[in-house]
Design an enzyme around this catalytic site. Structure first.
Site, PDB file in Angstrom:
ATOM      1  CE  LYS A  51      -4.507  -1.046   0.257  1.00  0.00           C
ATOM      2  NZ  LYS A  51      -5.576  -0.623  -0.772  1.00  0.00           N
ATOM      3  CB  SER A 301      -1.295  -7.932  -1.066  1.00  0.00           C
ATOM      4  OG  SER A 301      -2.020  -8.927  -0.415  1.00  0.00           O
TER       5      SER A 301
END
Length: 313
Positions: A51, A301
């Site tokens: 992110k 992720s």
């Protein structure tokens, strides 16, 4: 639509700030998953999540006047940490709206970076962040439905191709669609024959439903251990990209998530959160198969995991 050129520009913006994360061939998993298993370890990125790429690429494009006003975002945890880290790096005040039942490790990490944290019921987080934007004049940093954010996430694919020129497929965790949109745009722009599979929790099949409806459609709030991909509705910018550039959206059953996380930890020796291992779960649950010679990349992720969850494995 997002362009490949924007993703290359994002790479130029981000190179001084973020890691080129490892692409690891986990040989021990090859016979267990029936392919050559590579993992793109964004769990080893700054803030332990991909992110930071999208958040920082978006914030770097703010004007000096916008930076002076401060930023606000809504997040299930990892995006908020990325925004908080980027804001601290650039000397900007940040406010992050997070669901009150998000993993404690994610909430504390945002606080430790100096951001103001506002806890709320999960469905209200976006409305609260937008209200703060309007009332206080803060700059809203979207978690996924923004082309600059998607371009930042797409730099992951550029790194994959640097390290592995010929992947047969890339499996991506699918939340709001920012990560998938960025990666799919880069892959189809560079090597169209590489297949892109996007994996979402079967309990929250917002893309499967929205693709059938032909428009962003919200699904009911249901708990899932894959909290990092628990968005209830796709963005109006991400849905068309997923529709046009992803080969298949796969709904992964809840019961497959923890076994996949356990497999990655015990046999691959990599710790990642359940959202990250949803691609492994897609294969373990029999929804996707490959040939032994196929080089398959699984995007891990994030790795912000509460130790209490590790104990449950």
């Amino acid at each position: 639509m997002l362009s490949l050129e924007e993703i290359f520009q994002a790479r130029n913006h981000l190179v001084p700030y973020v890691y080129h994360t490892p692409l690891l061939h986990l040989h021990a998993l090859d016979p267990l998953l029936g392919c050559q298993v590579y993992v793109k370890a964004e769990c080893m990125q700054l803030t332990h999540s991909f992110k930071i790429r999208g958040a920082l690429n978006r914030i770097l494009q703010l004007t000096p006047e916008e930076r002076a006003r401060g930023v606000v975002t809504a997040s299930s945890g990892n995006h908020g940490r990325g925004v908080a880290y980027a804001a601290k790096m650039l000397g900007i005040k940040a406010t992050v709206v997070i669901p009150d039942h998000a993993p404690a490790v994610k909430i504390q990490a945002v606080r430790d970076l100096g951001a103001e944290v506002i806890l709320c019921d999960k469905p209200k987080r976006f409305a609260i962040a937008e209200k703060l934007r309007d009332e206080k004049g803060l700059c809203y940093i979207p978690p996924f439905n923004d082309y600059a954010v998607m371009a930042g996430q797409g730099t992951i694919a550029l790194e994959i191709f640097q390290d592995l020129p010929d992947p047969a497929a890339v499996l991506v965790p699918l939340g709001g669609g920012g990560l998938t949109s960025g990666i799919a745009t880069a892959i189809k722009g560079i090597r169209p024959e590489t297949r892109v599979y996007a994996c979402e929790p079967a309990r929250i099949p917002r893309f499967t439903v929205s693709l059938k409806e032909g428009r962003p459609t919200a699904v009911p709030q249901v708990d899932t251990i894959a909290d990092g991909v628990a968005t209830l509705c796709p963005g109006d910018k991400t849905l068309p990209i997923v529709r046009d550039k992803v080969d298949r959206v796969i709904d992964v059953p809840e019961e497959a998530l923890l076994p996949a996380m356990k497999l990655l930890l015990t046999e691959g020796k990599v710790l990642a959160e359940p959202s990250s291992t949803i691609g492994l779960a897609a294969i373990q649950s029999g929804q996707l198969t490959f040939r032994p010679e196929d080089k398959v990349v699984f995007v891990l992720s994030g790795g912000n995991v509460d130790f209490s969850l590790v104990q449950k494995l």
